[in-house]
Motif scaffolding. Sequence first.
Motif, PDB file in Angstrom:
ATOM      1  N   PRO A  65      43.568  58.603  18.402  1.00  0.00           N
ATOM      2  CA  PRO A  65      43.234  57.637  17.345  1.00  0.00           C
ATOM      3  C   PRO A  65      44.331  57.434  16.301  1.00  0.00           C
ATOM      4  CG  PRO A  65      41.756  59.558  17.316  1.00  0.00           C
ATOM      5  CD  PRO A  65      42.660  59.746  18.464  1.00  0.00           C
ATOM      6  N   ASP A  66      45.354  58.256  16.289  1.00  0.00           N
ATOM      7  CA  ASP A  66      46.427  58.080  15.310  1.00  0.00           C
ATOM      8  C   ASP A  66      47.361  56.938  15.679  1.00  0.00           C
ATOM      9  OD1 ASP A  66      46.863  61.641  14.735  1.00  0.00           O
ATOM     10  OD2 ASP A  66      45.654  60.146  13.667  1.00  0.00           O
ATOM     11  N   VAL A  67      47.250  56.433  16.893  1.00  0.00           N
ATOM     12  CA  VAL A  67      48.167  55.384  17.319  1.00  0.00           C
ATOM     13  C   VAL A  67      47.674  54.034  16.805  1.00  0.00           C
ATOM     14  CG1 VAL A  67      49.157  54.200  19.303  1.00  0.00           C
ATOM     15  CG2 VAL A  67      48.793  56.659  19.380  1.00  0.00           C
ATOM     16  N   HIS A  68      48.542  53.331  16.111  1.00  0.00           N
ATOM     17  CA  HIS A  68      48.162  52.031  15.564  1.00  0.00           C
ATOM     18  C   HIS A  68      49.119  50.951  16.019  1.00  0.00           C
ATOM     19  CE1 HIS A  68      45.080  53.733  12.980  1.00  0.00           C
ATOM     20  NE2 HIS A  68      45.919  54.700  12.725  1.00  0.00           N
ATOM     21  N   TYR A  69      48.608  49.725  16.151  1.00  0.00           N
ATOM     22  CA  TYR A  69      49.414  48.612  16.642  1.00  0.00           C
ATOM     23  C   TYR A  69      49.716  47.673  15.482  1.00  0.00           C
ATOM     24  CZ  TYR A  69      50.841  44.794  19.722  1.00  0.00           C
ATOM     25  OH  TYR A  69      51.538  43.808  20.362  1.00  0.00           O
ATOM     26  N   GLY A  70      50.984  47.361  15.336  1.00  0.00           N
ATOM     27  CA  GLY A  70      51.365  46.471  14.237  1.00  0.00           C
ATOM     28  C   GLY A  70      51.904  45.149  14.737  1.00  0.00           C
ATOM     29  N   TYR A  71      51.668  44.060  13.982  1.00  0.00           N
ATOM     30  CA  TYR A  71      52.163  42.727  14.322  1.00  0.00           C
ATOM     31  C   TYR A  71      53.317  42.392  13.384  1.00  0.00           C
ATOM     32  CZ  TYR A  71      47.794  42.013  16.892  1.00  0.00           C
ATOM     33  OH  TYR A  71      46.745  42.118  17.765  1.00  0.00           O
ATOM     34  N   PRO A  72      54.569  42.479  13.856  1.00  0.00           N
ATOM     35  CA  PRO A  72      55.713  42.224  12.982  1.00  0.00           C
ATOM     36  C   PRO A  72      55.603  40.889  12.259  1.00  0.00           C
ATOM     37  CG  PRO A  72      56.463  43.121  15.045  1.00  0.00           C
ATOM     38  CD  PRO A  72      54.993  42.890  15.199  1.00  0.00           C
ATOM     39  N   MET A  96      54.733  46.463  17.377  1.00  0.00           N
ATOM     40  CA  MET A  96      55.139  47.831  17.068  1.00  0.00           C
ATOM     41  C   MET A  96      53.950  48.768  17.147  1.00  0.00           C
ATOM     42  SD  MET A  96      58.283  47.747  16.326  1.00  0.00           S
ATOM     43  CE  MET A  96      58.877  46.263  17.052  1.00  0.00           C
ATOM     44  N   ALA A  97      54.127  49.873  17.806  1.00  0.00           N
ATOM     45  CA  ALA A  97      53.083  50.893  17.850  1.00  0.00           C
ATOM     46  C   ALA A  97      53.610  52.108  17.106  1.00  0.00           C
ATOM     47  CB  ALA A  97      52.768  51.264  19.287  1.00  0.00           C
ATOM     48  N   VAL A  98      52.810  52.632  16.188  1.00  0.00           N
ATOM     49  CA  VAL A  98      53.271  53.771  15.401  1.00  0.00           C
ATOM     50  C   VAL A  98      52.168  54.799  15.286  1.00  0.00           C
ATOM     51  CG1 VAL A  98      54.178  54.531  13.171  1.00  0.00           C
ATOM     52  CG2 VAL A  98      54.790  52.289  14.047  1.00  0.00           C
ATOM     53  N   ASN A  99      52.547  56.052  15.340  1.00  0.00           N
ATOM     54  CA  ASN A  99      51.604  57.139  15.144  1.00  0.00           C
ATOM     55  C   ASN A  99      51.508  57.424  13.653  1.00  0.00           C
ATOM     56  OD1 ASN A  99      50.496  59.820  14.887  1.00  0.00           O
ATOM     57  ND2 ASN A  99      50.833  60.045  17.075  1.00  0.00           N
ATOM     58  N   SER A 100      50.308  57.195  13.079  1.00  0.00           N
ATOM     59  CA  SER A 100      50.177  57.260  11.616  1.00  0.00           C
ATOM     60  C   SER A 100      50.384  58.667  11.066  1.00  0.00           C
ATOM     61  CB  SER A 100      48.818  56.730  11.189  1.00  0.00           C
ATOM     62  OG  SER A 100      47.798  57.437  11.872  1.00  0.00           O
ATOM     63  N   SER A 101      50.287  59.687  11.886  1.00  0.00           N
ATOM     64  CA  SER A 101      50.489  61.026  11.346  1.00  0.00           C
ATOM     65  C   SER A 101      51.972  61.305  11.106  1.00  0.00           C
ATOM     66  CB  SER A 101      49.908  62.082  12.303  1.00  0.00           C
ATOM     67  OG  SER A 101      50.610  62.035  13.527  1.00  0.00           O
ATOM     68  N   VAL A 102      52.842  60.492  11.703  1.00  0.00           N
ATOM     69  CA  VAL A 102      54.282  60.680  11.491  1.00  0.00           C
ATOM     70  C   VAL A 102      54.795  59.732  10.413  1.00  0.00           C
ATOM     71  CG1 VAL A 102      56.538  60.560  12.600  1.00  0.00           C
ATOM     72  CG2 VAL A 102      54.577  61.410  13.865  1.00  0.00           C
ATOM     73  N   TYR A 103      54.244  58.524  10.394  1.00  0.00           N
ATOM     74  CA  TYR A 103      54.699  57.534   9.413  1.00  0.00           C
ATOM     75  C   TYR A 103      53.505  56.733   8.953  1.00  0.00           C
ATOM     76  CZ  TYR A 103      57.163  53.470   7.541  1.00  0.00           C
ATOM     77  OH  TYR A 103      57.634  52.457   6.745  1.00  0.00           O
ATOM     78  N   SER A 104      53.287  56.680   7.666  1.00  0.00           N
ATOM     79  CA  SER A 104      52.091  55.987   7.204  1.00  0.00           C
ATOM     80  C   SER A 104      52.413  54.718   6.445  1.00  0.00           C
ATOM     81  CB  SER A 104      51.260  56.940   6.330  1.00  0.00           C
ATOM     82  OG  SER A 104      52.119  57.603   5.422  1.00  0.00           O
ATOM     83  N   GLY A 105      53.636  54.258   6.504  1.00  0.00           N
ATOM     84  CA  GLY A 105      53.988  53.037   5.782  1.00  0.00           C
ATOM     85  C   GLY A 105      53.590  51.785   6.536  1.00  0.00           C
ATOM     86  N   ASP A 106      54.182  50.667   6.176  1.00  0.00           N
ATOM     87  CA  ASP A 106      53.867  49.387   6.769  1.00  0.00           C
ATOM     88  C   ASP A 106      54.375  49.319   8.212  1.00  0.00           C
ATOM     89  OD1 ASP A 106      54.974  45.960   6.182  1.00  0.00           O
ATOM     90  OD2 ASP A 106      53.239  46.764   7.262  1.00  0.00           O
ATOM     91  N   ILE A 107      53.457  49.075   9.134  1.00  0.00           N
ATOM     92  CA  ILE A 107      53.906  49.021  10.517  1.00  0.00           C
ATOM     93  C   ILE A 107      53.996  47.587  11.033  1.00  0.00           C
ATOM     94  CG2 ILE A 107      52.967  51.291  11.034  1.00  0.00           C
ATOM     95  CD1 ILE A 107      50.715  49.879  12.557  1.00  0.00           C
ATOM     96  N   ASN A 108      53.680  46.625  10.174  1.00  0.00           N
ATOM     97  CA  ASN A 108      53.699  45.237  10.639  1.00  0.00           C
ATOM     98  C   ASN A 108      55.061  44.598  10.429  1.00  0.00           C
ATOM     99  OD1 ASN A 108      50.919  44.885  11.501  1.00  0.00           O
ATOM    100  ND2 ASN A 108      50.443  45.273   9.346  1.00  0.00           N
ATOM    101  N   THR A 109      56.098  45.284  10.886  1.00  0.00           N
ATOM    102  CA  THR A 109      57.432  44.757  10.717  1.00  0.00           C
ATOM    103  C   THR A 109      58.363  45.253  11.814  1.00  0.00           C
ATOM    104  OG1 THR A 109      59.443  44.969   9.383  1.00  0.00           O
ATOM    105  CG2 THR A 109      57.751  46.636   9.053  1.00  0.00           C
TER     106      THR A 109
END
Lengths: 301, 342, 265
Positions: free
Chosen positions: B236-243, B131-144
């Motif tokens: 830099p706001d883009v983050h990669y999450g491992y479900p 999952m890739a999420v932009n932290s400025s839009v959502y700052s919760g858990d992205i590893n799911t």
Amino acid sequence: MAAAEEQVVRETTRRNWLLSAPALVVLVFTATLPFVIVLVYSFLTPGQYGNVVWKFSTDGWVGLVMTRDVFDDTLGWADAHLTIIWRSVKLSFATTIITFVVGFPTAWFIATRPQRSRPIWLFLITIPFWTNLLIRTFAINEMIRNEGLINTVLMRTGLIHEPIVMIYSDGAVLLGMGYAYFPLMVLPLYAAMDRFDMRLLEAGYDLYASRLSVLWRIVMPVVRPGIIAGCVLVFIPALGAYVTPRVLGGGKTMMLGNLIEMQFGQGRNWPLGASISITLAVITLVAMLIIIRRAGRETAQ
Amino acid sequence: MKKLLMMATAMTLVSAVMAQADGVLNLYNWGNYTSPDLLAKFEKETGIKVTVTDYDSNDTALAKIEAGGAGFDLVVPSANFVPIWIEKGLIQKLDLTKLPHHDNIAPEWMNVDYDKGREYTVPWQWGTTGMAVNSSVYSGDINTSAIFMDPPPELQGKVNVTPEMGDVLALATMYEGGQPCSEDAALMKKVRDDLLKAKPMWMSMDYGMEEKMATNDVPASLYWNGAILRARLRNPDVHYGYPKEGYIVWMDQVALLKDAKNVDEAYKFLDFIMVPENAALISAFARYANGISGSEAFMPDDMKTAPEVVIPEEFKAAGHFIPTCPPKAQEYITAIWTELQK
Amino acid sequence: MKRFSVTTMPGFALIAICAFAVLYLPILTIATFSFNAGKAISDWQGFSFRWYEIAWANTEVQGAAIRSLIIASWATLISVLLATPVALATTRTAKFPGRTFIYMMINQTLVVPEIVPAVALLIFFAAIKIQTGYQGLGYLILAHVMWCIPLAYLPIRARLEGMDLSLENAAADLYASRWQTLWRITLPLLMPGIIAGAMLCFITSLDTVVITEFVKSGGQDTLATYMLGQFRRGLTPEINAISTVLLALTVVLLTGFFLLTRKRD
């Protein structure tokens, strides 16, 4: 006398067939024969990883109108197919209208320029289309996305405060399709208009006709073959379009072209893809024939 | 008329010049996946010119090669397709005596389920899907996987799901507690129902996220790690999450086609890419890791420590390779996918 | 008082000019961003020739671009040569047995989505490729010709239908042979239709991606398939550069062609 007439008819027939022969030969080999292959494929069984197994099956055709729920094993009407067909027809129709509404004045404009400058105008209007469709579609995307050209200009001038979301919408797809199929409408229209005798217009005005009725009663009937050609050249390919809907529509809404392409790809159901294509082909061919027949009858009058 | 003739002659001449020279190799690979630096280096060392022809999906590649006559030497299938290629007899067993660098293949990639001992294929690149999420839009858990299966309010209508049948179905199955290629009808039914429920909350099913996430047109997406690394380098706001429910590990490898004409040149190439520095060139291009030991030293700096490439310890266990699904499982997957796409 | 212009229709010129503007906007975007110093296909970051340098070194893209042009040129030439006689044979003539059949045959490729002939030709040509071992561009050109014939045919036919028969009848009255009439009167009058058809062919051939993708052999990527292959992994900015170069090249070539033919008048 009758014998001589018959002779002329026979000679004309033979000559016309001879003239058409080269094109027909090429098409028989590159189009008809392969289509026969597709027809045959529609009666085979899908292979496990795409392609086909040479075993007779009507599943390809049954699957056109009915779907089998893979969990319940129940058979139901494939109304998803109908939705997709209807969506594609609506979109193609809209595209045809748009290209016509914009294309007719454009063709008229070019056709009414001084004779010497017409090729230049034609040239100018086709230049954009010498860039590949995919990159042009991406360029359109560039313009309409949230931080794209249009939104940036509108926000800078203070007309709006939040970007207008235009990507991944039906409007975006329509814009892209209108753009892509524009020359297919304009060029045939122009070809028909180019030789239009402007003196007919003068005659019309001399008889105190308004611009509108001159347009409707004098211009339209004469350029009608061009209109028909343009509409056919836009509507039918638009039905099977899939690059533009894919790129600008976001992939969530499927068109006929996407549906068929999926069967040959990840859907792994070539026979179904074949049957849908053949059905589409037959319907459009019949529709074309009807239109041409009617147009032919009216011009003869 | 004369001008037409002149044009025709000119065109014939140009067409003739396009004919191929000797010492060539035909590589059939994914688009935008082959490093030009690699090919240039290869040509300099061996004098062999590599022609790359693109494909955009495993299915297209398979269909074309199966039809035959296409004139390719090497192809780059994904892991779950390799057994299919082998079964259909389209690729040949490698003569390991011609590949002196064969031992360079990293031990964890040597005995993979789909090609034990690497007798048919040579690793090209590998990566993960997450999952890739932009932290400025959502700052919760992205590893799911809930990001796309059950989007949080901030992301509803803002998630992109890549139209990759295998990846999406595998992630969804693992989210529901199953294993990829599950044949459990009840489970797969739940997968279908939940996917269909989630779909209206998706923004799109599209590619090109390295662009769109960098420009914040798409705030979240199911996507591949290397592309997200490229997006993060720009934004830099883009983050990669491992479900944590399970994420996908994939690998692409090079295989030798049965009807290859330039076999010797092919072996040279296969051996060439098992040299660590060359493998690093492949990785530097698309930003995905490769399967050759010792190549880390030559990789670009931003890859050496990137969380997208170097899987953090706590997530390693959740990574799953997608195997080649047996027929029944494949039937479920294809049926669900077809329904989802409509 | 303003002179009454017979040929102007209210609003038409405005719509036409707007159309031109809208048509060129994406092209200008592509051309402008080809000079973008930044990596993105957006985000202007200063002027630079960087992508042109990379495109210069990228032989794959160059080859693809040239190949696109070659295939399009040949396909257009052949399609027009094949379609014109058929248009002459099937338009404005009395009904003859098989006329509708010929009409349907000519237009059969119009009515199917591109994927269908693509897959069909894949199978068909593959068999031939295996038998003959020939793998040149001929297959692609043939495939494009097949795709383009109706696109050449319909505009020529539309033009023919609107043409005035009187000139040809006059020629016949003056005892001109059929061949002379054809060569000196009909064809020159038909030119706008032929040119329209040729242009449609050329444009469409450049854009034909699905058919090319399936029919191509090793080393035969066209610009269209090259970009399709990049679709999944992100387009590289040198695409902008190569498209601009291609565009400029085609414009120069065709301007030259036009100037040459105009001198004749």
